[in-house]
Design an enzyme around this catalytic site. Structure first.
Site, short mmCIF file in Angstrom:
data_model
loop_
_atom_site.label_atom_id
_atom_site.label_comp_id
_atom_site.label_asym_id
_atom_site.label_seq_id
_atom_site.Cartn_x
_atom_site.Cartn_y
_atom_site.Cartn_z
N HIS A 159 2.72 -2.61 -2.95
CA HIS A 159 1.94 -1.44 -3.35
C HIS A 159 2.30 -0.29 -2.42
O HIS A 159 3.07 -0.47 -1.46
CB HIS A 159 0.43 -1.72 -3.35
CG HIS A 159 -0.17 -2.02 -2.01
ND1 HIS A 159 0.16 -3.15 -1.28
CD2 HIS A 159 -1.09 -1.37 -1.26
CE1 HIS A 159 -0.53 -3.17 -0.16
NE2 HIS A 159 -1.30 -2.10 -0.12
N HIS A 165 0.47 1.74 -0.28
CA HIS A 165 -0.19 2.13 0.97
C HIS A 165 0.85 2.22 2.08
O HIS A 165 1.76 1.39 2.19
CB HIS A 165 -1.29 1.14 1.34
CG HIS A 165 -2.56 1.38 0.57
ND1 HIS A 165 -3.59 0.48 0.54
CD2 HIS A 165 -2.98 2.44 -0.17
CE1 HIS A 165 -4.59 0.97 -0.20
NE2 HIS A 165 -4.23 2.16 -0.64
N ASP A 175 1.12 1.67 5.20
CA ASP A 175 1.41 0.60 6.17
C ASP A 175 2.38 -0.42 5.58
O ASP A 175 2.96 -1.23 6.32
CB ASP A 175 0.14 -0.08 6.65
CG ASP A 175 -0.74 -0.60 5.53
OD1 ASP A 175 -0.99 0.15 4.57
OD2 ASP A 175 -1.20 -1.75 5.61
N HIS A 176 2.62 -0.37 4.27
CA HIS A 176 3.59 -1.23 3.60
C HIS A 176 4.85 -0.47 3.20
O HIS A 176 5.94 -1.06 3.17
CB HIS A 176 2.98 -1.85 2.34
CG HIS A 176 1.83 -2.76 2.61
ND1 HIS A 176 1.93 -4.13 2.56
CD2 HIS A 176 0.54 -2.49 2.96
CE1 HIS A 176 0.77 -4.67 2.86
NE2 HIS A 176 -0.08 -3.69 3.11
#
Length: 257
Positions: A74, A76, A78-79
């Site tokens: 996904h 976000h 932090d990914h």
């Protein structure tokens, strides 16, 4: 899970190894898990969720090259924040549901099977945490992103995330073979993702009942914050902002029921 170690590639299953990004926090637990996938004996690999824009972390992932494809569970940050930069660094396409994070133009959709690094990786759309959340199914494991975490529970990131979608996604994961290993976006691996998803469903039903009772107690149309203060009174206040996201999703779900 073995002792926490940043910057060390740790083999978890015969086909999946993890590199932990050094971005610990309330929402990221110990940090973001970047997964490196390859069949035994394969030279190339698939990278899932390169994580934040951390040159040291991205460099350690790049050392696993050649990389055939980069996948995102996904969007976000932090990914995904480092994904396009990493893709250019290793000359690999980046595939995601959200076009904003793609490199090379190819998306991800239900029914897609990605054949790379000697593996067949099936895309499972699992919206709810976010609208663009997907899981990636291997023969004996499933990469769950933030849909199911290795520790604690995830948030439904309202308004992008929707509780009804999230409950359906959890039900989908409970249909996988018992004993399927869960490889989450944060926290340790799970020995049985079916049991974990089932536990999440029970937890969500309990929270929804508590929110419904709180609405009755508070009367009128209470704010998400007021509900959080009542329902999450015994939870560390540092987690209340995240809880407000989920409560907003729960209130919307109750209004639409």
């Amino acid at each position: 899970m073995s002792e926490l170690a940043y910057g060390v590639l740790r083999q978890v299953t015969p086909t999946a190894a993890v590199l932990l990004a050094e971005n610990p926090g309330v929402m990221t637990l110990d940090g973001t898990n970047t997964w490196v996938l390859r069949a035994p004996g394969a030279e190339s690999c698939v990278v899932v969720d390169p994580g934040p824009m951390d040159p040291a972390h991205l460099g350690r992932i790049a050392a696993q090259a050649p990389v055939e494809v980069v996948l995102l569970t996904h969007g976000h940050l932090d990914h995904s924040e480092g994904a396009r930069s990493f893709g250019r660094q290793v000359d690999a396409p980046v595939r995601s549901v959200d076009p904003a994070f793609r490199l090379g133009g190819e998306g991800l959709a239900e029914g897609d099977v990605i054949s790379a690094a000697g593996l067949s990786i099936r895309v499972l759309p699992t919206p709810g945490h976010t609208a663009d959340s997907v899981c990636f199914l291997l023969d004996d494991a499933v990469l769950t992103g933030d849909t199911v975490l290795g520790r604690g529970t995830t948030v439904v990131a309202h308004p992008d995330g929707r509780l009804g979608d999230y409950l359906e996604s959890l039900r989908l994961l409970t249909t996988l073979p018992v004993g399927t290993i869960g490889l989450p976006g944060h926290g340790p691996e799970l020995p049985d993702v079916v049991a974990a998803a089932g536990g999440y469903l029970v937890h969500r039903e309990q929270r929804l009942a508590q929110v419904k009772a709180a609405v009755t107690t508070l009367g009128g149309a209470p704010t998400a914050r007021a509900v959080v203060e009542l329902v999450y009174a015994d939870v560390d206040r540092s987690l209340w902002p995240a809880a407000e996201w989920s409560v907003r999703a729960q209130l919307e779900y109750l209004r639409e029921a």
